[in-house]
Scaffold this motif. Structure first.
Motif, PDB file in Angstrom:
ATOM      1  N   TYR A  10     -28.922   2.863 -24.756  1.00 38.32           N
ATOM      2  CA  TYR A  10     -28.520   1.912 -25.792  1.00 38.32           C
ATOM      3  C   TYR A  10     -27.301   1.100 -25.358  1.00 38.32           C
ATOM      4  CZ  TYR A  10     -25.162   5.607 -27.162  1.00 38.32           C
ATOM      5  OH  TYR A  10     -24.168   6.550 -27.175  1.00 38.32           O
ATOM      6  N   GLY A  11     -27.049   0.040 -26.145  1.00 36.32           N
ATOM      7  CA  GLY A  11     -25.915  -0.825 -25.842  1.00 36.32           C
ATOM      8  C   GLY A  11     -26.039  -1.441 -24.467  1.00 36.32           C
ATOM      9  N   ARG A  12     -24.947  -1.474 -23.742  1.00 38.11           N
ATOM     10  CA  ARG A  12     -24.934  -2.090 -22.410  1.00 38.11           C
ATOM     11  C   ARG A  12     -25.720  -1.286 -21.390  1.00 38.11           C
ATOM     12  NH1 ARG A  12     -19.534   0.132 -22.763  1.00 38.11           N
ATOM     13  NH2 ARG A  12     -18.824  -1.840 -23.642  1.00 38.11           N
ATOM     14  N   PHE A  13     -26.114  -0.075 -21.751  1.00 34.22           N
ATOM     15  CA  PHE A  13     -26.841   0.786 -20.817  1.00 34.22           C
ATOM     16  C   PHE A  13     -28.348   0.721 -20.994  1.00 34.22           C
ATOM     17  CE2 PHE A  13     -22.601   2.487 -21.233  1.00 34.22           C
ATOM     18  CZ  PHE A  13     -22.238   2.659 -19.908  1.00 34.22           C
ATOM     19  N   ALA A  14     -28.828  -0.121 -21.888  1.00 33.62           N
ATOM     20  CA  ALA A  14     -30.266  -0.219 -22.169  1.00 33.62           C
ATOM     21  C   ALA A  14     -30.956  -1.062 -21.101  1.00 33.62           C
ATOM     22  CB  ALA A  14     -30.491  -0.805 -23.556  1.00 33.62           C
ATOM     23  N   SER A  15     -31.076  -0.490 -19.904  1.00 32.52           N
ATOM     24  CA  SER A  15     -31.716  -1.220 -18.808  1.00 32.52           C
ATOM     25  C   SER A  15     -32.322  -0.240 -17.820  1.00 32.52           C
ATOM     26  CB  SER A  15     -30.705  -2.098 -18.070  1.00 32.52           C
ATOM     27  OG  SER A  15     -29.799  -1.309 -17.314  1.00 32.52           O
ATOM     28  N   LEU A  16     -33.353  -0.686 -17.122  1.00 29.45           N
ATOM     29  CA  LEU A  16     -33.991   0.150 -16.102  1.00 29.45           C
ATOM     30  C   LEU A  16     -33.013   0.453 -14.974  1.00 29.45           C
ATOM     31  CD1 LEU A  16     -36.499   1.509 -14.918  1.00 29.45           C
ATOM     32  CD2 LEU A  16     -37.153  -0.708 -13.955  1.00 29.45           C
ATOM     33  N   GLU A  17     -32.166  -0.511 -14.630  1.00 31.12           N
ATOM     34  CA  GLU A  17     -31.202  -0.313 -13.547  1.00 31.12           C
ATOM     35  C   GLU A  17     -30.262   0.854 -13.869  1.00 31.12           C
ATOM     36  OE1 GLU A  17     -27.855  -2.835 -10.985  1.00 31.12           O
ATOM     37  OE2 GLU A  17     -28.667  -3.654 -12.845  1.00 31.12           O
ATOM     38  N   SER A  18     -29.700   0.851 -15.085  1.00 28.37           N
ATOM     39  CA  SER A  18     -28.777   1.928 -15.468  1.00 28.37           C
ATOM     40  C   SER A  18     -29.494   3.262 -15.525  1.00 28.37           C
ATOM     41  CB  SER A  18     -28.137   1.615 -16.820  1.00 28.37           C
ATOM     42  OG  SER A  18     -27.277   0.499 -16.739  1.00 28.37           O
ATOM     43  N   LEU A  19     -30.680   3.267 -16.134  1.00 29.09           N
ATOM     44  CA  LEU A  19     -31.432   4.514 -16.265  1.00 29.09           C
ATOM     45  C   LEU A  19     -31.777   5.077 -14.897  1.00 29.09           C
ATOM     46  CD1 LEU A  19     -32.972   6.654 -17.841  1.00 29.09           C
ATOM     47  CD2 LEU A  19     -34.895   5.060 -18.009  1.00 29.09           C
ATOM     48  N   GLY A  20     -32.256   4.223 -13.999  1.00 27.76           N
ATOM     49  CA  GLY A  20     -32.640   4.693 -12.682  1.00 27.76           C
ATOM     50  C   GLY A  20     -31.477   5.294 -11.912  1.00 27.76           C
ATOM     51  N   LEU A  21     -30.332   4.611 -11.938  1.00 25.41           N
ATOM     52  CA  LEU A  21     -29.167   5.112 -11.199  1.00 25.41           C
ATOM     53  C   LEU A  21     -28.698   6.443 -11.770  1.00 25.41           C
ATOM     54  CD1 LEU A  21     -26.937   4.737  -9.101  1.00 25.41           C
ATOM     55  CD2 LEU A  21     -25.639   3.447 -10.817  1.00 25.41           C
ATOM     56  N   VAL A  22     -28.544   6.506 -13.096  1.00 19.86           N
ATOM     57  CA  VAL A  22     -27.998   7.723 -13.700  1.00 19.86           C
ATOM     58  C   VAL A  22     -28.969   8.886 -13.573  1.00 19.86           C
ATOM     59  CG1 VAL A  22     -27.249   8.770 -15.877  1.00 19.86           C
ATOM     60  CG2 VAL A  22     -26.455   6.485 -15.252  1.00 19.86           C
ATOM     61  N   ALA A  23     -30.271   8.659 -13.764  1.00 19.17           N
ATOM     62  CA  ALA A  23     -31.239   9.750 -13.659  1.00 19.17           C
ATOM     63  C   ALA A  23     -31.217  10.364 -12.259  1.00 19.17           C
ATOM     64  CB  ALA A  23     -32.634   9.245 -14.004  1.00 19.17           C
ATOM     65  N   ARG A  24     -31.267   9.517 -11.238  1.00 18.00           N
ATOM     66  CA  ARG A  24     -31.284  10.032  -9.870  1.00 18.00           C
ATOM     67  C   ARG A  24     -29.981  10.734  -9.517  1.00 18.00           C
ATOM     68  NH1 ARG A  24     -33.621   4.759  -8.928  1.00 18.00           N
ATOM     69  NH2 ARG A  24     -35.843   4.891  -8.393  1.00 18.00           N
ATOM     70  N   GLU A  25     -28.859  10.099  -9.847  1.00 20.48           N
ATOM     71  CA  GLU A  25     -27.564  10.660  -9.470  1.00 20.48           C
ATOM     72  C   GLU A  25     -27.232  11.911 -10.280  1.00 20.48           C
ATOM     73  OE1 GLU A  25     -25.502   9.838  -6.924  1.00 20.48           O
ATOM     74  OE2 GLU A  25     -27.224   8.616  -6.338  1.00 20.48           O
ATOM     75  N   ALA A  26     -27.623  11.946 -11.550  1.00 16.53           N
ATOM     76  CA  ALA A  26     -27.360  13.137 -12.355  1.00 16.53           C
ATOM     77  C   ALA A  26     -28.050  14.350 -11.740  1.00 16.53           C
ATOM     78  CB  ALA A  26     -27.828  12.916 -13.789  1.00 16.53           C
ATOM     79  N   GLU A  27     -29.281  14.164 -11.296  1.00 16.14           N
ATOM     80  CA  GLU A  27     -29.991  15.271 -10.650  1.00 16.14           C
ATOM     81  C   GLU A  27     -29.307  15.646  -9.344  1.00 16.14           C
ATOM     82  OE1 GLU A  27     -34.338  16.311 -10.884  1.00 16.14           O
ATOM     83  OE2 GLU A  27     -34.318  15.096  -9.061  1.00 16.14           O
ATOM     84  N   ALA A  28     -28.927  14.664  -8.559  1.00 16.89           N
ATOM     85  CA  ALA A  28     -28.280  14.944  -7.273  1.00 16.89           C
ATOM     86  C   ALA A  28     -26.930  15.645  -7.456  1.00 16.89           C
ATOM     87  CB  ALA A  28     -28.096  13.643  -6.493  1.00 16.89           C
ATOM     88  N   MET A  29     -26.223  15.321  -8.542  1.00 17.26           N
ATOM     89  CA  MET A  29     -24.907  15.906  -8.804  1.00 17.26           C
ATOM     90  C   MET A  29     -25.002  17.309  -9.394  1.00 17.26           C
ATOM     91  SD  MET A  29     -23.136  12.473 -10.416  1.00 17.26           S
ATOM     92  CE  MET A  29     -21.558  13.224 -10.877  1.00 17.26           C
TER      93      MET A  29
END
Length: 303
Positions: A10-29
């Motif tokens: 939601y808000g400024r994070f409602a984008s495929l770019e944000s979702l893709g980066l956070v999903a991948r990095e959250a798993e890696a972290m």
């Protein structure tokens, strides 16, 4: 205590770019889970107060992506991290459609879904989807009954006041048995968790209030002949990181983390950090998430 993140939604994070980066990095972290919420609209003159802060609906909620779509994308980008809903407004959806959407995500993710359900707080949203606001608790219970039948019997047959499912094959089924967690803070909502759920979705409450409510859940589980030790408490935190503030809702990372560590000591099994209210962009969100994880992991190691 496991540590999860709210997925960009939601808000400024409602984008495929944000979702893709956070999903991948959250798993890696090494984060344990990604979670989505469920908002439909922002009334200009709301009939009900938002259950947080000063009662005003957060401006960022004016843009909100569909939770099923977000989790489906997250499932395709990850392989280990669990995927959860915190929480879907269960009464908005006909149970066969809700069951199909959630089963699809569970199948596509290889059985990584945690199903978090709630009643919601906005009568305006209920009106928009044509669902009566009155008697919503009874509809909620009936939804849970119908989901149980659809997911765990074959063939399926359900005959209730609100919905009828003729004897049918409804496949596929979920992978195993997805955990069902329920939200709510009223005494009856807490007893419902104990009676029939796998866990409780809660928020950043004062610790004494949190433990008192959890005791109600555990007592209800015992009275229902269930194992209280099998239930989970999942706390969603929506902090705003500031130099000052009033933890746990706002303040510096170490002070908010102190509260979350105290909550873990009080029995919280998992914390879901929603940083979309405070981060400037997806890289900043991941930076803050890493800071929180360091403080929370350090406390866990020390204990």
């Amino acid at each position: 205590m496991r540590i999860g993140l709210a997925a960009p939604q939601y808000g400024r994070f409602a984008s495929l770019e944000s979702l893709g980066l956070v999903a991948r990095e959250a798993e890696a972290m090494g984060f344990a889970s990604l979670w989505v919420g469920d908002r439909l609209l922002t009334p200009l003159e709301p009939k009900d107060r938002y259950p947080g802060g000063d009662g005003s609906i957060p401006e960022a909620h004016g843009v909100f992506l569909d939770p099923f779509a977000v989790l489906s994308v997250a499932a395709s980008l990850t392989s280990r991290i669990r995927l959860g809903t915190s929480a879907l407004n269960a009464c908005w959806y006909a149970p066969p459609l809700l069951a199909r959407s959630l089963t699809t995500i569970d199948q596509l993710s290889g059985g990584r879904l945690d199903v978090g359900l709630g009643l919601g707080w906005s009568s305006d949203e209920y009106a928009a989807v044509g669902v009566p606001w009155k008697s919503r608790a009874a509809r909620y219970e009936a939804t849970l009954d119908a989901l149980e039948a659809i997911w765990h019997t074959d063939p399926v047959a359900y005959d209730g006041e609100l919905w009828t499912v003729a004897p049918s094959r409804i496949r596929p089924k979920p992978v195993g048995r997805p955990p069902v967690l329920l939200g709510g803070f009223a005494p009856e909502a807490l007893r419902r968790v104990g009676r029939r759920a796998d866990g409780w979705l809660t928020a950043s409450l004062p610790i004494r209030m949190l433990t008192s409510m959890w005791d109600t859940v555990l007592r209800a589980a015992e009275e229902a002949g269930r194992d209280p030790g099998a239930l989970r408490m999942v706390l969603r935190a929506n902090p705003v990181v500031t130099a000052g503030g009033s933890p746990p809702r706002s303040g510096p990372v170490p002070q908010i983390a102190d509260y979350l560590n105290e909550a873990a000591a009080a029995g919280v099994h998992e914390c879901v950090l929603d940083l979309q209210h405070t981060a400037e962009n997806a890289p900043h969100l991941l930076e803050l998430a890493g800071e929180f994880r360091s403080y929370l992991s350090a406390a866990s190691a020390a204990s």
